[in-house]
Motif scaffolding. Structure first.
Motif, PDB file in Angstrom:
ATOM      1  N   ALA A   1      48.301  73.114 -17.696  1.00  0.00           N
ATOM      2  CA  ALA A   1      48.938  72.349 -18.843  1.00  0.00           C
ATOM      3  C   ALA A   1      48.031  71.842 -19.879  1.00  0.00           C
ATOM      4  O   ALA A   1      47.398  70.819 -19.884  1.00  0.00           O
ATOM      5  N   PRO A   2      47.683  72.696 -20.863  1.00  0.00           N
ATOM      6  CA  PRO A   2      46.610  72.267 -21.957  1.00  0.00           C
ATOM      7  C   PRO A   2      46.996  71.061 -22.834  1.00  0.00           C
ATOM      8  O   PRO A   2      46.135  70.413 -23.016  1.00  0.00           O
ATOM      9  N   ALA A   3      48.006  71.128 -23.105  1.00  0.00           N
ATOM     10  CA  ALA A   3      48.572  70.047 -24.222  1.00  0.00           C
ATOM     11  C   ALA A   3      49.937  69.830 -24.245  1.00  0.00           C
ATOM     12  O   ALA A   3      50.777  70.533 -23.556  1.00  0.00           O
ATOM     13  N   GLY A   4      50.385  68.941 -24.923  1.00  0.00           N
ATOM     14  CA  GLY A   4      52.024  68.756 -25.220  1.00  0.00           C
ATOM     15  C   GLY A   4      52.607  68.101 -24.015  1.00  0.00           C
ATOM     16  O   GLY A   4      52.174  67.620 -23.206  1.00  0.00           O
ATOM     17  N   PRO A   5      54.116  68.183 -23.913  1.00  0.00           N
ATOM     18  CA  PRO A   5      54.909  67.626 -23.161  1.00  0.00           C
ATOM     19  C   PRO A   5      54.510  68.123 -21.620  1.00  0.00           C
ATOM     20  O   PRO A   5      54.891  67.416 -20.692  1.00  0.00           O
ATOM     21  N   ALA A   6      54.107  69.593 -21.524  1.00  0.00           N
ATOM     22  CA  ALA A   6      53.934  70.083 -20.324  1.00  0.00           C
ATOM     23  C   ALA A   6      52.687  69.362 -19.629  1.00  0.00           C
ATOM     24  O   ALA A   6      52.812  69.070 -18.433  1.00  0.00           O
ATOM     25  N   ARG A   7      51.928  68.908 -20.537  1.00  0.00           N
ATOM     26  CA  ARG A   7      50.573  68.136 -19.908  1.00  0.00           C
ATOM     27  C   ARG A   7      50.910  66.682 -19.165  1.00  0.00           C
ATOM     28  O   ARG A   7      50.616  66.317 -18.506  1.00  0.00           O
ATOM     29  N   ALA A   8      51.916  66.150 -20.315  1.00  0.00           N
ATOM     30  CA  ALA A   8      52.376  64.885 -19.918  1.00  0.00           C
ATOM     31  C   ALA A   8      53.004  64.934 -18.758  1.00  0.00           C
ATOM     32  O   ALA A   8      52.916  64.201 -17.735  1.00  0.00           O
ATOM     33  N   ARG A   9      53.814  65.971 -18.368  1.00  0.00           N
ATOM     34  CA  ARG A   9      54.628  66.014 -17.294  1.00  0.00           C
ATOM     35  C   ARG A   9      53.858  66.219 -15.937  1.00  0.00           C
ATOM     36  O   ARG A   9      54.088  65.796 -14.990  1.00  0.00           O
ATOM     37  N   ALA A  10      52.909  67.006 -16.353  1.00  0.00           N
ATOM     38  CA  ALA A  10      51.806  67.399 -15.343  1.00  0.00           C
ATOM     39  C   ALA A  10      51.067  66.058 -14.783  1.00  0.00           C
ATOM     40  O   ALA A  10      50.725  65.792 -13.440  1.00  0.00           O
ATOM     41  N   VAL A  11      50.843  65.238 -15.505  1.00  0.00           N
ATOM     42  CA  VAL A  11      50.105  64.011 -15.148  1.00  0.00           C
ATOM     43  C   VAL A  11      51.000  63.231 -14.431  1.00  0.00           C
ATOM     44  O   VAL A  11      50.556  62.564 -13.234  1.00  0.00           O
ATOM     45  N   LEU A  12      52.297  63.203 -14.720  1.00  0.00           N
ATOM     46  CA  LEU A  12      53.291  62.185 -14.043  1.00  0.00           C
ATOM     47  C   LEU A  12      53.394  62.881 -12.673  1.00  0.00           C
ATOM     48  O   LEU A  12      53.532  62.139 -11.692  1.00  0.00           O
ATOM     49  N   ARG A  13      53.527  64.078 -12.740  1.00  0.00           N
ATOM     50  CA  ARG A  13      53.823  65.050 -11.380  1.00  0.00           C
ATOM     51  C   ARG A  13      52.702  64.510 -10.082  1.00  0.00           C
ATOM     52  O   ARG A  13      52.943  64.278  -9.155  1.00  0.00           O
ATOM     53  N   GLU A  14      51.451  64.724 -10.775  1.00  0.00           N
ATOM     54  CA  GLU A  14      50.467  64.331  -9.951  1.00  0.00           C
ATOM     55  C   GLU A  14      50.407  62.917  -9.544  1.00  0.00           C
ATOM     56  O   GLU A  14      49.946  62.534  -8.408  1.00  0.00           O
ATOM     57  N   LEU A  15      50.670  62.006 -10.433  1.00  0.00           N
ATOM     58  CA  LEU A  15      50.696  60.584 -10.230  1.00  0.00           C
ATOM     59  C   LEU A  15      51.823  60.267  -9.186  1.00  0.00           C
ATOM     60  O   LEU A  15      51.466  59.431  -8.282  1.00  0.00           O
ATOM     61  N   GLN A  16      52.823  61.096  -9.028  1.00  0.00           N
ATOM     62  CA  GLN A  16      53.986  60.722  -8.233  1.00  0.00           C
ATOM     63  C   GLN A  16      53.519  61.235  -6.790  1.00  0.00           C
ATOM     64  O   GLN A  16      54.280  60.993  -5.896  1.00  0.00           O
ATOM     65  N   ARG A  17      52.558  61.941  -6.601  1.00  0.00           N
ATOM     66  CA  ARG A  17      52.050  62.334  -5.285  1.00  0.00           C
ATOM     67  C   ARG A  17      51.273  61.221  -4.451  1.00  0.00           C
ATOM     68  O   ARG A  17      51.286  61.167  -3.198  1.00  0.00           O
ATOM     69  N   LEU A  18      51.131  59.977  -5.194  1.00  0.00           N
ATOM     70  CA  LEU A  18      50.365  58.972  -4.549  1.00  0.00           C
ATOM     71  C   LEU A  18      51.306  58.053  -3.908  1.00  0.00           C
ATOM     72  O   LEU A  18      52.678  58.297  -4.377  1.00  0.00           O
ATOM     73  N   THR A  19      51.039  57.229  -3.182  1.00  0.00           N
ATOM     74  CA  THR A  19      51.845  56.106  -2.584  1.00  0.00           C
ATOM     75  C   THR A  19      51.981  54.992  -3.047  1.00  0.00           C
ATOM     76  O   THR A  19      50.834  54.601  -3.103  1.00  0.00           O
ATOM     77  N   LEU A  20      52.966  54.495  -3.788  1.00  0.00           N
ATOM     78  CA  LEU A  20      52.985  53.522  -4.483  1.00  0.00           C
ATOM     79  C   LEU A  20      52.926  52.199  -3.588  1.00  0.00           C
ATOM     80  O   LEU A  20      53.988  51.936  -2.693  1.00  0.00           O
ATOM     81  N   GLU A  21      51.964  51.318  -3.747  1.00  0.00           N
ATOM     82  CA  GLU A  21      51.916  50.169  -2.917  1.00  0.00           C
ATOM     83  C   GLU A  21      52.616  49.265  -3.586  1.00  0.00           C
ATOM     84  O   GLU A  21      53.110  47.976  -2.890  1.00  0.00           O
ATOM     85  N   GLY A  22      52.803  48.895  -4.796  1.00  0.00           N
ATOM     86  CA  GLY A  22      53.445  47.728  -5.599  1.00  0.00           C
ATOM     87  C   GLY A  22      53.135  47.870  -7.042  1.00  0.00           C
ATOM     88  O   GLY A  22      52.474  48.840  -7.635  1.00  0.00           O
ATOM     89  N   GLN A  23      53.650  46.964  -7.828  1.00  0.00           N
ATOM     90  CA  GLN A  23      53.741  47.065  -9.186  1.00  0.00           C
ATOM     91  C   GLN A  23      53.930  45.637  -9.778  1.00  0.00           C
ATOM     92  O   GLN A  23      54.507  44.862  -9.081  1.00  0.00           O
ATOM     93  N   ASP A  24      53.392  45.143 -10.780  1.00  0.00           N
ATOM     94  CA  ASP A  24      53.422  44.146 -11.692  1.00  0.00           C
ATOM     95  C   ASP A  24      54.132  44.144 -12.935  1.00  0.00           C
ATOM     96  O   ASP A  24      53.658  45.239 -13.528  1.00  0.00           O
ATOM     97  N   ARG A  25      54.982  43.313 -13.511  1.00  0.00           N
ATOM     98  CA  ARG A  25      55.244  43.410 -14.859  1.00  0.00           C
ATOM     99  C   ARG A  25      55.199  42.176 -15.743  1.00  0.00           C
ATOM    100  O   ARG A  25      55.592  41.327 -15.077  1.00  0.00           O
TER     101      ARG A  25
END
Length: 251
Positions: free
Chosen positions: A159-183
């Protein structure tokens, strides 16, 4: 739209007219429909054009109307919603979250984000740009900052650039176990790049929602989402602060 004239009331005449117009929008107009011109509206309601203009400006500030160059005054779409203090926990891009990936690049994060990322901010991070669109209108723009250590499996070749790369980053991030978030949410002014993205003038009021996502290792990502203030409303409940969807009747 009816022709009933506002009755004599102690409140300013334009304010009462605003209420009458608001009811007419719910009853007689659909989202995106163009209103009659000011001269016709003023005649129908028996008011001066200056009074009408004040009422229309107030409705625009409240997000009920939009003034579009070359089109005229149209009925605004329903306010977009995003939970700020709700119980739902999820990574950006999971499910149908209403956001569209636009681009991703590696760069040092801005100073305001450095403190939120901690040690991870000492190196370039993946900056994912997303937009949120409703009824064909851009209502929010997001910059998601993801340290490279959070997504070690990302392949720049795939995924060198553009929307494909953005989706690839999101996809890899979603492989992690989310422990929490604050807003957090705060009122701000649109910067030049935000204004262009949201079709607003620089300095227009915006709501800035900042979210930190945590794993067992610490902060995995930081999102800074900028919403058009005229597309949101704040409600307060047991689950915290929420930018809630507002339903409107449409013909």
């Amino acid at each position: 739209m009816g022709t009933t004239q506002p009755e004599t009331v102690p409140e300013p005449k334009y304010w009462h007219l605003k209420t009458v117009l608001s009811e007419a929008l719910d009853r007689d107009f659909a989202v995106g429909e163009v209103l009659p011109n000011e001269r016709e509206l003023a005649a129908r309601f028996g008011v001066a054009r200056a009074t009408l203009r004040q009422a229309l400006e107030q409705l625009e500030l409240e997000g009920r109307l939009q003034r579009r160059r070359g089109v005229g005054t149209t009925v605004a779409p329903p306010r977009v919603g995003v939970a700020v203090g709700g119980a739902r926990q999820g990574w950006p891009g999971e499910g149908a979250d209403g956001w569209e990936a636009v681009d991703a690049a590696e760069a040092l994060p801005p100073a305001a984000v450095v403190g939120l990322l901690g040690d991870a901010a000492e190196q370039p991070v993946h900056t994912v740009r997303r937009t949120r669109v409703t009824h064909g209108q851009s209502v929010a723009a997001e910059l998601l900052y993801v340290p490279t250590d959070s997504v070690p499996g990302l392949s720049a070749i795939d995924a060198p650039a553009g929307p494909a790369r953005a989706r690839a980053v999101l996809r890899e991030l979603q492989r992690l176990t989310l422990e929490g978030q604050d807003r957090s949410v705060e009122l701000g002014s649109a910067r030049a790049d935000d204004a262009k993205e949201l079709d607003r003038l620089p300095g227009a009021p915006v709501l800035v929602v900042t979210t930190r996502y945590f794993t067992a290792a610490g902060t995995a990502a930081v999102s800074v989402a900028t919403y058009r203030a005229d597309t949101c409303r704040l409600t307060f409940g047991d689950s915290g602060v929420e930018i809630a969807h507002e339903d409107r009747a449409a013909s």
